[in-house]
Scaffold this motif. Structure first.
Motif, PDB file in Angstrom:
ATOM      1  N   LEU A 274       0.624  -1.202  -0.157  1.00  0.00           N
ATOM      2  CA  LEU A 274       0.371   0.270  -0.188  1.00  0.00           C
ATOM      3  C   LEU A 274       0.579   0.986  -0.281  1.00  0.00           C
ATOM      4  O   LEU A 274       0.296   2.098  -0.372  1.00  0.00           O
ATOM      5  CB  LEU A 274      -0.889  -0.142   1.222  1.00  0.00           C
ATOM      6  N   ASP A 275       2.293   1.621   0.730  1.00  0.00           N
ATOM      7  CA  ASP A 275       2.991   2.264   0.754  1.00  0.00           C
ATOM      8  C   ASP A 275       3.331   2.849  -0.774  1.00  0.00           C
ATOM      9  O   ASP A 275       3.716   3.713  -1.005  1.00  0.00           O
ATOM     10  CB  ASP A 275       4.069   1.852   1.316  1.00  0.00           C
ATOM     11  N   GLN A 276       3.707   2.075  -1.500  1.00  0.00           N
ATOM     12  CA  GLN A 276       4.157   2.271  -3.187  1.00  0.00           C
ATOM     13  C   GLN A 276       2.687   2.709  -3.734  1.00  0.00           C
ATOM     14  O   GLN A 276       3.314   3.554  -4.704  1.00  0.00           O
ATOM     15  CB  GLN A 276       3.942   0.998  -3.257  1.00  0.00           C
ATOM     16  N   ILE A 277       1.690   2.038  -3.674  1.00  0.00           N
ATOM     17  CA  ILE A 277       0.609   2.877  -4.280  1.00  0.00           C
ATOM     18  C   ILE A 277       0.117   4.233  -3.567  1.00  0.00           C
ATOM     19  O   ILE A 277      -0.055   5.554  -4.227  1.00  0.00           O
ATOM     20  CB  ILE A 277      -0.540   2.091  -4.278  1.00  0.00           C
ATOM     21  N   SER A 278       0.136   4.322  -2.536  1.00  0.00           N
ATOM     22  CA  SER A 278       0.519   5.865  -2.009  1.00  0.00           C
ATOM     23  C   SER A 278       1.512   6.801  -2.599  1.00  0.00           C
ATOM     24  O   SER A 278       0.732   7.718  -3.236  1.00  0.00           O
ATOM     25  CB  SER A 278       0.553   5.081  -0.797  1.00  0.00           C
ATOM     26  N   ARG A 279       2.346   5.888  -2.381  1.00  0.00           N
ATOM     27  CA  ARG A 279       4.065   7.367  -3.442  1.00  0.00           C
ATOM     28  C   ARG A 279       3.115   7.332  -4.863  1.00  0.00           C
ATOM     29  O   ARG A 279       3.160   8.627  -4.435  1.00  0.00           O
ATOM     30  CB  ARG A 279       4.611   6.656  -3.192  1.00  0.00           C
ATOM     31  N   GLU A 280       2.750   6.133  -5.380  1.00  0.00           N
ATOM     32  CA  GLU A 280       3.049   7.046  -6.641  1.00  0.00           C
ATOM     33  C   GLU A 280       1.352   7.527  -7.109  1.00  0.00           C
ATOM     34  O   GLU A 280       1.108   8.210  -8.155  1.00  0.00           O
ATOM     35  CB  GLU A 280       2.617   5.156  -7.676  1.00  0.00           C
ATOM     36  N   SER A 281       0.401   6.839  -6.325  1.00  0.00           N
ATOM     37  CA  SER A 281      -1.028   7.824  -6.307  1.00  0.00           C
ATOM     38  C   SER A 281      -1.178   9.668  -6.205  1.00  0.00           C
ATOM     39  O   SER A 281      -1.270   9.970  -6.203  1.00  0.00           O
ATOM     40  CB  SER A 281      -2.403   7.095  -5.751  1.00  0.00           C
ATOM     41  N   GLY A 282       0.241   9.399  -4.647  1.00  0.00           N
ATOM     42  CA  GLY A 282      -0.232  10.679  -4.417  1.00  0.00           C
ATOM     43  C   GLY A 282      -0.783  11.265  -3.203  1.00  0.00           C
ATOM     44  O   GLY A 282      -1.091  12.136  -2.952  1.00  0.00           O
ATOM     45  N   LEU A 283      -1.573  10.013  -2.978  1.00  0.00           N
ATOM     46  CA  LEU A 283      -2.770  10.268  -1.709  1.00  0.00           C
ATOM     47  C   LEU A 283      -2.257   8.514  -0.166  1.00  0.00           C
ATOM     48  O   LEU A 283      -1.583   8.791  -0.687  1.00  0.00           O
ATOM     49  CB  LEU A 283      -4.164   9.271  -2.021  1.00  0.00           C
ATOM     50  N   SER A 284      -2.365   9.693   0.270  1.00  0.00           N
ATOM     51  CA  SER A 284      -1.583   8.746   1.516  1.00  0.00           C
ATOM     52  C   SER A 284      -2.865   7.802   1.936  1.00  0.00           C
ATOM     53  O   SER A 284      -3.798   7.647   1.117  1.00  0.00           O
ATOM     54  CB  SER A 284      -1.742   9.589   3.256  1.00  0.00           C
ATOM     55  N   LYS A 285      -1.851   6.691   2.545  1.00  0.00           N
ATOM     56  CA  LYS A 285      -1.920   5.400   2.992  1.00  0.00           C
ATOM     57  C   LYS A 285      -3.945   5.235   3.396  1.00  0.00           C
ATOM     58  O   LYS A 285      -4.564   4.295   3.310  1.00  0.00           O
ATOM     59  CB  LYS A 285      -1.623   4.332   3.656  1.00  0.00           C
ATOM     60  N   PRO A 286      -3.912   6.246   4.831  1.00  0.00           N
ATOM     61  CA  PRO A 286      -5.402   6.551   5.000  1.00  0.00           C
ATOM     62  C   PRO A 286      -6.566   6.534   4.400  1.00  0.00           C
ATOM     63  O   PRO A 286      -7.670   5.836   4.146  1.00  0.00           O
ATOM     64  CB  PRO A 286      -5.240   7.201   6.069  1.00  0.00           C
ATOM     65  N   ASN A 287      -5.775   7.060   3.546  1.00  0.00           N
ATOM     66  CA  ASN A 287      -6.632   8.142   2.257  1.00  0.00           C
ATOM     67  C   ASN A 287      -7.418   7.154   1.363  1.00  0.00           C
ATOM     68  O   ASN A 287      -8.496   7.095   0.619  1.00  0.00           O
ATOM     69  CB  ASN A 287      -6.431   9.198   1.527  1.00  0.00           C
ATOM     70  N   ILE A 288      -6.391   6.362   0.808  1.00  0.00           N
ATOM     71  CA  ILE A 288      -6.682   5.110   0.125  1.00  0.00           C
ATOM     72  C   ILE A 288      -7.013   4.505   1.203  1.00  0.00           C
ATOM     73  O   ILE A 288      -8.661   3.515  -0.337  1.00  0.00           O
ATOM     74  CB  ILE A 288      -5.226   4.101  -0.472  1.00  0.00           C
ATOM     75  N   LEU A 289      -6.983   3.747   2.093  1.00  0.00           N
ATOM     76  CA  LEU A 289      -7.985   3.040   1.958  1.00  0.00           C
ATOM     77  C   LEU A 289      -9.759   3.626   2.980  1.00  0.00           C
ATOM     78  O   LEU A 289     -10.213   2.808   3.103  1.00  0.00           O
ATOM     79  CB  LEU A 289      -7.990   2.407   3.636  1.00  0.00           C
ATOM     80  N   TYR A 290      -9.859   4.654   2.298  1.00  0.00           N
ATOM     81  CA  TYR A 290     -11.197   5.739   2.631  1.00  0.00           C
ATOM     82  C   TYR A 290     -12.222   5.057   1.283  1.00  0.00           C
ATOM     83  O   TYR A 290     -12.542   5.171   1.254  1.00  0.00           O
ATOM     84  CB  TYR A 290     -10.976   6.754   2.844  1.00  0.00           C
ATOM     85  N   TYR A 291     -10.954   4.927   0.211  1.00  0.00           N
ATOM     86  CA  TYR A 291     -11.405   4.775  -1.043  1.00  0.00           C
ATOM     87  C   TYR A 291     -11.734   3.113  -1.051  1.00  0.00           C
ATOM     88  O   TYR A 291     -12.757   2.570  -1.737  1.00  0.00           O
ATOM     89  CB  TYR A 291     -11.139   5.512  -2.083  1.00  0.00           C
ATOM     90  N   PHE A 292     -10.917   2.522  -1.311  1.00  0.00           N
ATOM     91  CA  PHE A 292     -11.156   1.330  -1.024  1.00  0.00           C
ATOM     92  C   PHE A 292     -10.901   0.312   1.086  1.00  0.00           C
ATOM     93  O   PHE A 292      -9.380   0.898   1.076  1.00  0.00           O
ATOM     94  CB  PHE A 292      -9.924   0.898  -1.891  1.00  0.00           C
ATOM     95  N   SER A 293     -11.762  -0.353   1.043  1.00  0.00           N
ATOM     96  CA  SER A 293     -11.365  -1.335   2.035  1.00  0.00           C
ATOM     97  C   SER A 293     -10.504  -1.951   2.709  1.00  0.00           C
ATOM     98  O   SER A 293      -9.916  -2.000   3.422  1.00  0.00           O
ATOM     99  CB  SER A 293     -12.990  -2.140   2.781  1.00  0.00           C
ATOM    100  N   ALA A 294      -9.522  -1.920   1.619  1.00  0.00           N
ATOM    101  CA  ALA A 294      -8.923  -3.110   1.621  1.00  0.00           C
ATOM    102  C   ALA A 294      -7.784  -3.415   0.674  1.00  0.00           C
ATOM    103  O   ALA A 294      -7.879  -2.848  -0.307  1.00  0.00           O
ATOM    104  CB  ALA A 294      -9.140  -4.070   2.380  1.00  0.00           C
ATOM    105  N   LYS A 295      -6.616  -3.892   0.717  1.00  0.00           N
ATOM    106  CA  LYS A 295      -5.818  -4.312  -0.437  1.00  0.00           C
ATOM    107  C   LYS A 295      -6.205  -4.893  -1.365  1.00  0.00           C
ATOM    108  O   LYS A 295      -6.024  -4.269  -2.668  1.00  0.00           O
ATOM    109  CB  LYS A 295      -4.599  -4.353  -0.014  1.00  0.00           C
ATOM    110  N   GLU A 296      -6.791  -6.216  -1.407  1.00  0.00           N
ATOM    111  CA  GLU A 296      -7.244  -7.053  -2.307  1.00  0.00           C
ATOM    112  C   GLU A 296      -8.507  -5.885  -2.315  1.00  0.00           C
ATOM    113  O   GLU A 296      -8.673  -6.438  -4.197  1.00  0.00           O
ATOM    114  CB  GLU A 296      -7.315  -7.750  -1.308  1.00  0.00           C
ATOM    115  N   GLU A 297      -9.073  -5.156  -2.313  1.00  0.00           N
ATOM    116  CA  GLU A 297     -10.459  -4.754  -2.918  1.00  0.00           C
ATOM    117  C   GLU A 297      -9.771  -4.139  -4.202  1.00  0.00           C
ATOM    118  O   GLU A 297     -10.498  -4.145  -5.170  1.00  0.00           O
ATOM    119  CB  GLU A 297     -11.193  -3.945  -2.051  1.00  0.00           C
ATOM    120  N   ILE A 298      -8.487  -3.125  -3.803  1.00  0.00           N
ATOM    121  CA  ILE A 298      -7.920  -2.465  -4.769  1.00  0.00           C
ATOM    122  C   ILE A 298      -7.761  -3.717  -5.993  1.00  0.00           C
ATOM    123  O   ILE A 298      -7.902  -3.505  -7.258  1.00  0.00           O
ATOM    124  CB  ILE A 298      -6.594  -1.800  -4.279  1.00  0.00           C
TER     125      ILE A 298
END
Lengths: 208, 208
Positions: free
Chosen positions: B42-66
């Motif tokens: 998730l940290d990689q995805i976070s870095r590349e998307s420019g969104l913080s990790k908790p912010n990512i998990l605000y849009y997708f409930s889990a890594k697997e859901e992405i």
DNA sequence: TCGTGTATTTACCAAATGGTAAAAAACACG
DNA sequence: CGTGTTTTTTACCATTTGGTAAATACACGA
């Protein structure tokens, strides 16, 4: 080369050492080939090999060293079928034999095939130098041989490099995409693959 | 189906929601396609998307859901070229067009191709049900069409299933093994691939 | 049988990982 | 402007991860 031996005075590995290194590499091959380097964990390798994690690190200094060892071993196995292609042989037969050897490898060493596929998928971070040094010149050489055969009219003309790509992809596919084939395939896959690929490449390369 | 709407009263996603979900999925496609599910973080995805990790998990409930979202999107794209194959068209042309579409996809959507390859390499843990439900019947159908064409003498006879495997493998190879091709290839790879594959499958399938 | 090097276990550790709770900030909109 | 909602951040947390140090068990030749 007695110099080498005297410079690195490492004794010959004991029976236990040999056995455990093999165990570890075998378990690691399972794990790395399924999950790639980053997706694999020492704990998994530990479980599968039956050796504790610190014990594994007694035989290999780091996770990456296990991976590198596997890739090094793989390179030899991998180049072998192509090396065997004989410029003095009967052209079409030489190519078909190469296809056969590659297909045999896919069937007999599917984990190695998937290890390779994983490494390339990830951008070949550890394999690239090897490929440049060992695979590239070999491919150049054998493509020249094939080109020669075509120029002499012993094979129907086509692009030798892409011919090679298509041999690699069609044969390795049976190992790398096994999970997919298990779902959609019905027949005795490898037996059918053998005659199909023979047919495919004969049609392409047969002169006249 | 107004019932569905009343039962799940989720409002239409806002502009921000749409944009951020796209950002995340795009970054995740990069990461998952290179490292597979377990190797991605998730940290990689976070870095590349420019969104913080908790912010990512605000849009997708889990890594697997992405990951699942990506795979679901992929399935449609993936089946499309085969669906387009028309049983009323001119047989050889239909097959060659299919090859062309698959090759175009490899060139235009290499990340998607590698995402798929990674999933299958890992044993298709998340994709298997989809494949069984969507791909299998489609393959059955189209193979029957091809078999028909062969029976009618409109195509040279060969194994339709393995024909399909070889189309998949040869075309996807250009995306999945790009790292290898970059090392050993010299030419304008995709242009050459196009004419080579055309040649390969024409030779195989042309009747007479 | 003993001693010595080899092999294995136990007990850790710091960093990274996926994920959560709650406060703060930004936003939409009457 | 104010207020309710959406979005983002901050501060965490438990677990897993790769790896280490030291103590212990073992093998095996003298």
């Amino acid at each position: 080369m007695t110099i080498t031996q005297s410079m690195t005075p490492e004794k010959k590995p004991s029976r236990i050492q040999l056995r455990n290194r093999l165990r570890i590499l075998d378990a690691a091959l399972d794990v790395f080939s399924q999950h790639g380097f980053r997706g694999a964990t020492l704990d998994q390798i530990s479980r599968e090999s039956g050796l504790s994690k610190p014990n594994i690190l007694y035989y290999f200094s780091a996770k990456e060293e296990i991976h590198i060892t596997l890739l090094n071993q793989l390179m030899e196995t991998w180049l072998d079928p192509l090396i065997e292609m004989d410029s003095n042989g009967e052209p079409l037969e030489e190519i078909l034999n190469y296809v056969q050897r590659k297909l045999d490898m896919a069937r007999e060493l599917p984990r190695e095939s998937r290890l390779f596929a994983n490494e390339i998928l990830q951008g070949a971070p550890r394999m690239a130098p090897h490929l440049k040094r060992d695979l590239l010149p070999l491919v150049d050489e054998k493509c020249a041989v094939i080109q020669n055969w075509m120029d002499q009219g012993k094979l129907a003309p086509t692009n030798p490099r892409h011919l090679m790509y298509s041999i690699w992809s069609t044969t390795q596919h049976y190992a790398d995409f096994e999970a997919q084939l298990n779902i959609i395939s019905t027949d005795n896959t490898y037996a059918e693959a053998q005659s199909y690929l023979r047919h495919l490449f004969t049609n392409l390369l047969n002169p006249t």
